[in-house]
Design a protein around this motif. Structure first.
Motif, short mmCIF file in Angstrom:
data_model
loop_
_atom_site.label_atom_id
_atom_site.label_comp_id
_atom_site.label_asym_id
_atom_site.label_seq_id
_atom_site.Cartn_x
_atom_site.Cartn_y
_atom_site.Cartn_z
N GLU A 171 0.83 -1.21 0.00
CA GLU A 171 0.00 0.00 0.00
C GLU A 171 0.86 1.25 0.00
OE1 GLU A 171 -2.57 -0.46 3.34
OE2 GLU A 171 -3.87 -1.93 2.33
N GLU A 172 1.95 1.24 0.77
CA GLU A 172 2.83 2.40 0.83
C GLU A 172 3.48 2.69 -0.51
OE1 GLU A 172 5.60 1.50 3.88
OE2 GLU A 172 4.19 1.90 5.54
N ARG A 173 3.97 1.65 -1.17
CA ARG A 173 4.73 1.85 -2.41
C ARG A 173 3.83 2.13 -3.61
NH1 ARG A 173 8.40 2.76 0.58
NH2 ARG A 173 10.48 1.82 0.50
N THR A 174 2.58 1.71 -3.56
CA THR A 174 1.67 1.96 -4.69
C THR A 174 0.79 3.18 -4.46
OG1 THR A 174 0.06 0.37 -3.77
CG2 THR A 174 1.63 -0.46 -5.41
N THR A 175 1.05 3.92 -3.40
CA THR A 175 0.35 5.17 -3.11
C THR A 175 1.31 6.34 -3.38
OG1 THR A 175 -0.99 4.13 -1.39
CG2 THR A 175 -0.78 6.53 -1.31
N PRO A 176 0.87 7.39 -4.06
CA PRO A 176 1.78 8.51 -4.35
C PRO A 176 2.42 9.07 -3.09
CG PRO A 176 -0.24 8.72 -5.61
CD PRO A 176 -0.47 7.58 -4.67
N HIS A 177 3.72 9.40 -3.21
CA HIS A 177 4.50 9.92 -2.10
C HIS A 177 5.45 10.96 -2.64
CE1 HIS A 177 7.57 10.08 1.07
NE2 HIS A 177 6.63 9.66 1.88
N PRO A 178 5.72 12.04 -1.93
CA PRO A 178 6.62 13.08 -2.46
C PRO A 178 7.98 12.56 -2.88
CG PRO A 178 5.46 13.88 -0.52
CD PRO A 178 5.12 12.43 -0.63
N ASP A 179 8.46 11.51 -2.24
CA ASP A 179 9.76 10.95 -2.58
C ASP A 179 9.67 9.79 -3.57
OD1 ASP A 179 11.15 12.69 -0.95
OD2 ASP A 179 10.93 11.40 0.81
N GLY A 180 8.47 9.52 -4.08
CA GLY A 180 8.30 8.41 -5.01
C GLY A 180 8.88 8.71 -6.38
N PRO A 181 9.05 7.68 -7.22
CA PRO A 181 9.69 7.86 -8.53
C PRO A 181 8.71 8.39 -9.58
CG PRO A 181 9.10 5.56 -8.21
CD PRO A 181 8.75 6.28 -6.92
N GLY A 182 9.29 9.03 -10.61
CA GLY A 182 8.53 9.41 -11.79
C GLY A 182 7.56 10.54 -11.58
N VAL A 183 6.62 10.66 -12.49
CA VAL A 183 5.59 11.70 -12.44
C VAL A 183 4.48 11.33 -11.46
CG1 VAL A 183 3.85 12.91 -13.79
CG2 VAL A 183 6.07 12.41 -14.81
N LEU A 184 4.12 10.08 -11.44
CA LEU A 184 3.03 9.64 -10.55
C LEU A 184 3.49 9.40 -9.12
CD1 LEU A 184 1.02 7.23 -12.89
CD2 LEU A 184 0.72 9.69 -12.48
N LYS A 185 4.81 9.39 -8.88
CA LYS A 185 5.39 9.33 -7.54
C LYS A 185 5.03 8.06 -6.77
CE LYS A 185 7.47 13.30 -7.74
NZ LYS A 185 8.95 13.36 -7.74
N ARG A 186 4.93 6.96 -7.50
CA ARG A 186 4.62 5.69 -6.85
C ARG A 186 5.07 4.53 -7.72
NH1 ARG A 186 0.30 3.00 -9.20
NH2 ARG A 186 -1.10 4.22 -10.54
N ALA A 187 5.05 3.35 -7.15
CA ALA A 187 5.27 2.13 -7.92
C ALA A 187 3.93 1.63 -8.46
CB ALA A 187 5.91 1.06 -7.03
N ALA A 188 4.00 0.64 -9.35
CA ALA A 188 2.80 0.10 -9.98
C ALA A 188 2.38 -1.21 -9.34
CB ALA A 188 3.04 -0.12 -11.46
N GLU A 189 1.12 -1.54 -9.50
CA GLU A 189 0.63 -2.88 -9.22
C GLU A 189 0.81 -3.72 -10.48
OE1 GLU A 189 -3.32 -2.98 -7.67
OE2 GLU A 189 -3.10 -1.03 -6.67
N PRO A 190 1.06 -5.03 -10.36
CA PRO A 190 1.23 -5.88 -11.55
C PRO A 190 0.09 -5.76 -12.54
CG PRO A 190 1.88 -7.08 -9.59
CD PRO A 190 1.28 -5.78 -9.11
N ARG A 191 -1.11 -5.57 -12.04
CA ARG A 191 -2.28 -5.47 -12.89
C ARG A 191 -2.16 -4.31 -13.88
NH1 ARG A 191 -7.41 -8.12 -13.54
NH2 ARG A 191 -8.76 -6.67 -14.63
N GLU A 192 -1.51 -3.24 -13.47
CA GLU A 192 -1.41 -2.08 -14.34
C GLU A 192 -0.54 -2.35 -15.56
OE1 GLU A 192 -1.89 1.85 -11.76
OE2 GLU A 192 -0.41 0.50 -10.85
#
Length: 277
Positions: free
Chosen positions: A207-228
């Motif tokens: 939940e933490e890694r797939t939720t946007p965070h100021p220190d997250g990567p890229g434009v969306l600032k989060r990791a992806a779920e496999p489904r995406e």
């Protein structure tokens, strides 16, 4: 849900876990019969069972190491005997090795990662593409690491760069046969590989890694779920992408567009060798 792949047969390598398992389920939801290929027999069986239970589609588990051509050949023979042909091939199986600079990489680790990540795609394509008698679609799973630099990942990213190049050439080779060939390049996708063993901790981490965070990567600032990632694979495999070929589609939340931004320890690159997806 649209059954854009109704009546088709899809083979997914590395189908036991992560992106591969999510792709098997997504393609079945779109109407396809699915073959989950994995060197881990138990994982492949689990995926096939999940697919049949949740979608009612036929699912076959095949145990094979894609780096061994003889095993891939037997896989193709099994698929032909069971289904008569193939419509979709998803070359997803991959491994990582311990991240390190090229100056510290040994011959054994190079042999391992190339044999699975590059030769595995080559062997599966060699033996399964000829079963696409009436055209079809190949989707190769690369990585945004093929486009954007990060420290210590030269070996893994080199293999994914090879897949991007191979994809374009394969598309040229098979266009006259009605076969489209594309790649997807995921960024950081949270799979079983990343999760702690404790179930509660794993849920929190996901939940933490797939939720946007100021220190997250890229434009969306989060990791992806496999489904995406699986959703994009499903589109590329379908007739809705009938004019899309020789293309590499980033599925990375905008990381390749803005740079990795190594705030999450270069995708936590200190992890040991293991299955990539």
């Amino acid at each position: 849900m649209s059954e854009r792949l109704s009546g088709r047969v899809a083979v997914v390598t590395g189908g036991g876990n992560g992106i591969g398992a999510a792709t098997c389920l997504r393609l079945a939801e779109a109407g396809a019969s699915v073959v989950a290929v994995d060197r881990d027999a138990e994982a492949a069986e689990s995926t096939a069972e999940t697919v049949e239970t949740e979608t009612g589609r036929r699912a076959l588990a095949v145990t094979a190491d894609v780096s061994e051509e003889a095993q891939v050949r037997r896989t193709a023979e099994t698929v032909e005997a069971e289904f008569g042909g193939v419509d979709v091939l998803v070359n997803n199986a991959a491994v990582r090795v311990e991240p390190r600079p090229v100056t510290e990489a040994d011959e054994e680790s190079w042999d391992r990662i190339i044999s699975v990540n590059v030769m595995g795609v080559a062997f599966c394509s060699k033996h399964l593409v000829p079963l696409m008698d009436e055209g079809g679609a190949v989707v190769n799973v690369a990585s945004n690491g093929a486009a954007v630099a990060r420290p210590n990942w030269s070996q893994y990213d080199a293999t994914k760069g090879a897949i991007v190049s191979m994809t374009k050439d394969m598309a040229c080779d098979h266009a006259a046969d009605g076969i489209r060939v594309n790649a997807v390049s995921p960024g950081w996708v949270i799979t079983e590989y990343h999760l702690p063993d404790d179930e509660d901790e794993a849920r929190r981490f996901f939940e933490e890694r797939t939720t946007p965070h100021p220190d997250g990567p890229g434009v969306l600032k989060r990791a992806a779920e496999p489904r995406e990632v699986a959703d994009v694979v499903s589109f590329l495999a379908s007739d809705e992408a009938s004019f899309v070929t020789a293309t590499n589609v980033p599925v990375d939340g905008g990381v390749a567009a803005v740079g990795k931004g190594l705030s999450w320890a270069a995708y936590e690159g200190s992890s040991a060798s293991d299955d990539a997806n």
